[in-house]
Enzyme design. Structure first.
Site, PDB file in Angstrom:
ATOM      1  CE  LYS A  53      -5.934  -6.188   7.424  1.00  0.00           C
ATOM      2  NZ  LYS A  53      -4.548  -6.521   7.094  1.00  0.00           N
TER       3      LYS A  53
HETATM    4  N1  PPE Z   1       0.513  -8.371   9.782  1.00  0.00           N
HETATM    5  C1  PPE Z   1       0.172  -7.612   8.719  1.00  0.00           C
HETATM    6  C2  PPE Z   1       1.015  -6.452   8.374  1.00  0.00           C
HETATM    7  C3  PPE Z   1      -0.964  -7.955   7.982  1.00  0.00           C
HETATM    8  O1  PPE Z   1      -1.305  -7.210   6.930  1.00  0.00           O
HETATM    9  C4  PPE Z   1      -1.729  -9.086   8.339  1.00  0.00           C
HETATM   10  C5  PPE Z   1      -2.925  -9.478   7.542  1.00  0.00           C
HETATM   11  C6  PPE Z   1      -1.335  -9.842   9.465  1.00  0.00           C
HETATM   12  C7  PPE Z   1      -0.214  -9.449  10.163  1.00  0.00           C
HETATM   13  C8  PPE Z   1      -2.135 -11.012   9.951  1.00  0.00           C
HETATM   14  O2  PPE Z   1      -3.367 -10.590  10.488  1.00  0.00           O
HETATM   15  P1  PPE Z   1      -4.660 -11.552  10.491  1.00  0.00           P
HETATM   16  O3  PPE Z   1      -5.122 -11.637   9.083  1.00  0.00           O
HETATM   17  O4  PPE Z   1      -5.622 -10.841  11.378  1.00  0.00           O
HETATM   18  O5  PPE Z   1      -4.220 -12.861  11.036  1.00  0.00           O
HETATM   19  N2  PPE Z   1      -2.836  -9.240   6.158  1.00  0.00           N
HETATM   20  C9  PPE Z   1      -4.031  -9.261   5.374  1.00  0.00           C
HETATM   21  C10 PPE Z   1      -3.846  -8.613   4.033  1.00  0.00           C
HETATM   22  C11 PPE Z   1      -2.914  -9.234   3.069  1.00  0.00           C
HETATM   23  C12 PPE Z   1      -2.958  -8.518   1.730  1.00  0.00           C
HETATM   24  O6  PPE Z   1      -2.142  -8.846   0.868  1.00  0.00           O
HETATM   25  O7  PPE Z   1      -3.818  -7.671   1.508  1.00  0.00           O
HETATM   26  C13 PPE Z   1      -4.644 -10.660   5.311  1.00  0.00           C
HETATM   27  O8  PPE Z   1      -3.981 -11.646   5.618  1.00  0.00           O
HETATM   28  O9  PPE Z   1      -5.823 -10.745   4.965  1.00  0.00           O
END
Ligand code: PPE
Length: 311
Positions: free
Chosen positions: A160
């Site tokens: 990330k």
């Molecule tokens: N894919 C991406 C590209 C992504 O950024 C997130 C989280 C996910 C999948 C889901 O991951 P998880 O949160 O571990 O289930 N995106 C984060 C950031 C969003 C933002 O606008 O900033 C979040 O959901 O916190």
């Protein structure tokens, strides 16, 4: 865009500073080259006070992202976890979103950040539904993006990492400009990857499917949560490549993320998904998810880290 209300404190390199004082220098390496790693974590209100959902797993992912960047985070997971809890207490938040970010700071100029200081900030603030309250209940409208998800051959998709998010910004703003709520990005092989900030699932004839990590998706913690919940509910669930037309013909589609939680998708590229309403499998997974994060399911208490000090 999601508006947020400032809170009193931000944790900045080991100190609690006023919200307005958490600043960085213009020569910060990450600002120029995207060399930072971050997390998005939610803390929910429970009967036993605020509880952070899967904190240890988010901390593990932060460490993994840092490892990929060859970055040494100057604080232990224990120190960071305590800092997060103390920050929530000091900001007097019952529920919130937590954003820790570690990045290469200021030293010189140029690509190579070896030997640069690593800065770490933690921000916490109240946060509602990422894709709208209505979206959680009635579903959102998505468009397939003309931008593909970053490929594992050119970027470290398991991390990330700040710079990766230019891909998300391009896809999301394109979707918004086209009148959609969110983008769905395909891989370079034209399989479904994920949303700009969410993983994606489809349901067809009671089988739940989600793209595999090898599709270059972010290994989402909510994705993993949903896979576990689905298995515990005895649903059949597989990680497999999904084609664009499988999306259109699915009975249900939903997206998962810390911010998005579990959000149904009711329309993709102007095709109605299922009957255009939140589907029964999505609803069931949502209901279970809400119970777990609110500490109402004793089988999953291990996923909660309580913020208040034990008396
Ligand atoms: N894919 C991406 C590209 C992504 O950024 C997130 C989280 C996910 C999948 C889901 O991951 P998880 O949160 O571990 O289930 N995106 C984060 C950031 C969003 C933002 O606008 O900033 C979040 O959901 O916190």
């Amino acid at each position: 865009m999601v508006n947020i209300e400032p809170t009193k404190y931000i944790w900045a390199n080991g100190k609690f500073v006023d919200w307005k004082d958490a600043k960085i220098h213009v020569l910060t390496h990450c600002l120029h080259y995207g060399t930072g790693v971050f997390e998005g974590i939610r803390c929910y209100e429970t009967k036993l006070g605020p509880a952070i959902f899967r904190l240890r797993d988010h901390m593990k992912r932060l460490e993994s992202s840092a490892k990929i960047l060859r970055m040494e985070i100057p604080y232990s997971v224990k120190e960071l976890s305590e800092a997060i809890k103390e920050l929530i207490r000091k900001n007097e938040l019952k529920s919130c979103y937590i954003r820790p970010i570690a990045f290469f700071g200021v030293q010189g100029i140029g690509i190579n950040p070896t030997g640069y200081p690593v800065d770490l900030f933690i921000v916490s603030f109240g946060f509602g539904a990422y894709l709208g309250e209505d979206g959680l209940k009635n579903g959102i409208r998505c468009g397939t993006s003309s931008w593909h998800r970053i490929s594992p051959s050119s970027l470290a998709t398991m991390g990330k990492i700040c710079g990766h998010y230019v891909n998300s910004v391009l896809a999301h703003t394109e979707a918004k400009a086209s009148g959609y709520d969110e983008a769905i990005l395909l891989t370079d092989q034209q399989y479904v990857a994920e949303g700009s900030g969410e993983n994606i699932f489809i349901v067809k004839n009671d089988l739940i499917m989600t793209p595999p990590l090898s599709a270059g998706i972010l290994p989402g913690i909510t994705r993993e949560t949903v896979i576990k919940l689905a298995k515990d509910e005895a649903y059949e669930i597989v990680e497999s490549n999904i084609s664009r037309s499988e999306l259109y013909l699915a009975d249900e589609v939903f997206m998962t993320g810390t911010a998005a939680e579990i959000t149904p998708v009711r329309e993709i590229d102007t095709r109605t998904i299922g009957n255009g309403k939140r589907g029964p499998v999505t609803k069931r997974l949502q209901d279970n998810f809400w119970k777990i994060v609110k500490g109402e399911n004793s089988n999953y208490m291990d996923w909660l880290d309580f913020v208040e000090k034990k008396k």
